[in-house]
Design a protein around this motif. Structure first.
Motif, PDB file in Angstrom:
ATOM      1  N   GLY A   7       0.802  -1.219   0.000  1.00  0.00           N
ATOM      2  CA  GLY A   7       0.000   0.000   0.000  1.00  0.00           C
ATOM      3  C   GLY A   7       0.832   1.265   0.000  1.00  0.00           C
ATOM      4  O   GLY A   7       2.059   1.252  -0.053  1.00  0.00           O
ATOM      5  N   THR A   8       0.120   2.393   0.090  1.00  0.00           N
ATOM      6  CA  THR A   8       0.760   3.708   0.100  1.00  0.00           C
ATOM      7  C   THR A   8       0.107   4.591   1.156  1.00  0.00           C
ATOM      8  O   THR A   8      -1.016   4.332   1.609  1.00  0.00           O
ATOM      9  N   GLY A   9       0.815   5.650   1.517  1.00  0.00           N
ATOM     10  CA  GLY A   9       0.265   6.635   2.446  1.00  0.00           C
ATOM     11  C   GLY A   9      -0.151   6.032   3.772  1.00  0.00           C
ATOM     12  O   GLY A   9       0.545   5.200   4.360  1.00  0.00           O
ATOM     13  N   ALA A  10      -1.349   6.432   4.239  1.00  0.00           N
ATOM     14  CA  ALA A  10      -1.833   5.982   5.545  1.00  0.00           C
ATOM     15  C   ALA A  10      -2.148   4.485   5.563  1.00  0.00           C
ATOM     16  O   ALA A  10      -2.165   3.864   6.629  1.00  0.00           O
TER      17      ALA A  10
END
Length: 374
Positions: free
Chosen positions: A243-246
């Protein structure tokens, strides 16, 4: 879609012309240029109808690392590719090697396969440093060079790992004793892929960052004029982030993994035998073991080589058997060497998916390729 396919056909044709003409360049003694190209087309002829991470199946994964997937319409993408290698030798002891490869599955975006320096320490020892292919498998060094092996592509059940190169150093040893040739290699390094296409598109349906660190490995190969035997082992640790970010999460954090392999080949008269067996182990909890092999045989009739190959991938995930991936493939090929530098191949694959989770499903696929080297 048709316009994109036509554009891809034009790009591949132009690249073939460029590669062929490149052999007339760089005539200086300290420079050498070589290259390869494969123009392949194929499709699935039957299989499970489903949606799998955006793939409209029936699907057949012809090329795992580059996410080359055949579906039920003719496509050039899974098997078509081309590359150029340049070697600069400023002295007898020193050389620099670079290789760029473009894959139709990645819209011919060039990737750097090789970029390393070599120092000949003596007649037997060579020290190399830079970026190289990971020599885990018998065909790793020339995986992209279709002309170098009997199939359109090496069996995907084995040649489907997410990390295929490393940055580091290695020491090569070569020696001949009578008719026996001895080759050995030890290497160390690491590799980081911030957006691993194979893991992201085939296994997780999300962005995956993969890091292999502390890579240490070696192989020994014995060969003569009728066969070869190669034994390899490697260890490393892996970090994996999803995943990415938060939503970014840690999937693996310094997980140890060991690789072992044996490759055996025979070319005796007109008989051809190709075999490879590998074992990939993550020994710490959650313990995960992969056992993979292929065995193929054929018989040459002049310029023709028909061959039948069987390959199998089996995962044994101790903590969660419902996550086990299992599949096998029957591969029928016919190779015609109608020129000394060009081969035409026909291939029919029967893929049986026995995974404990919803994977690609059973499929049958056909393909034709034209392989050229210079």
């Amino acid at each position: 879609m048709r316009h994109a396919q036509q554009g891809l056909s034009f790009s591949l044709g132009l690249l073939f012309v460029m590669l062929a003409s490149a052999s007339t360049a760089a005539r200086a003694d300290d420079w050498s240029v070589s290259g390869f190209a494969t123009l392949g087309v194929g499709k699935t002829v039957s299989g499970v109808k489903q949606d799998y991470y955006g793939f409209k199946c029936p699907c057949y994964i012809a090329n795992y690392p580059d996410v080359g997937v055949y579906r039920d319409s003719l496509s050039l993408k899974p098997d078509s590719r081309a590359g150029v290698q340049v070697i600069y030798r400023p002295s007898d002891a020193l050389s620099f090697t670079g290789q760029l490869t473009g894959h139709a599955a990645n819209d011919m975006k060039p990737t750097l396969d090789w970029a390393y320096a070599s120092w000949n320490l003596n007649e037997s020892l060579t020290l190399q440093a830079g970026r190289k292919r990971l020599p885990l498998f018998g065909y790793s060094d020339f995986f992209h060079v279709g002309y170098a092996y009997p199939w359109i592509r090496p069996p995907g059940d084995l040649y489907g790992w997410q990390i295929v190169a490393y940055n580091g150093a290695n020491l090569q040893y070569r020696k001949s004793i009578g008719s026996l040739s001895i080759s050995a290699n030890v290497w160390a390094g690491s590799e980081s892929d911030k957006d691993n296409r194979m893991l992201g598109q085939i296994y997780y349906g999300d962005k995956v960052e993969e890091k292999w660190k502390g890579i240490v490995g070696g192989f020994v190969e014995l060969s003569n004029d009728w066969g070869s035997l190669r034994m390899v082992a490697m260890t490393s640790k892996v970090d994996r982030f999803l995943g990415t970010g938060a939503s970014r999460s840690v999937n693996k954090d310094g997980v140890k993994q060991n690789f072992y392999g044996i490759t055996g080949n025979v070319d005796h008269g007109n008989f051809v035998l190709r075999s490879e067996i590998n074992r990939f182990v993550r020994p710490d909890s959650p313990k995960d073991i992969y056992n993979i092999f292929f065995l193929g045989g054929g018989y040459r009739f002049g310029d023709w080589l028909p061959m039948l190959t069987y390959s199998r991938f089996t995962e044994d995930f101790k903590d969660d058997p419902t996550a086990n991936e299992k599949h096998n493939t029957w591969i029928a090929t016919l190779r015609w060497d109608f020129r000394s530098d060009t081969a035409l191949k026909f291939q029919y694959d029967i893929f049986k998916d026995k995974s404990a989770f919803p994977f690609m499903g059973n499929a049958k696929a056909i393909a034709v390729s034209l392989d050229h080297v210079f």
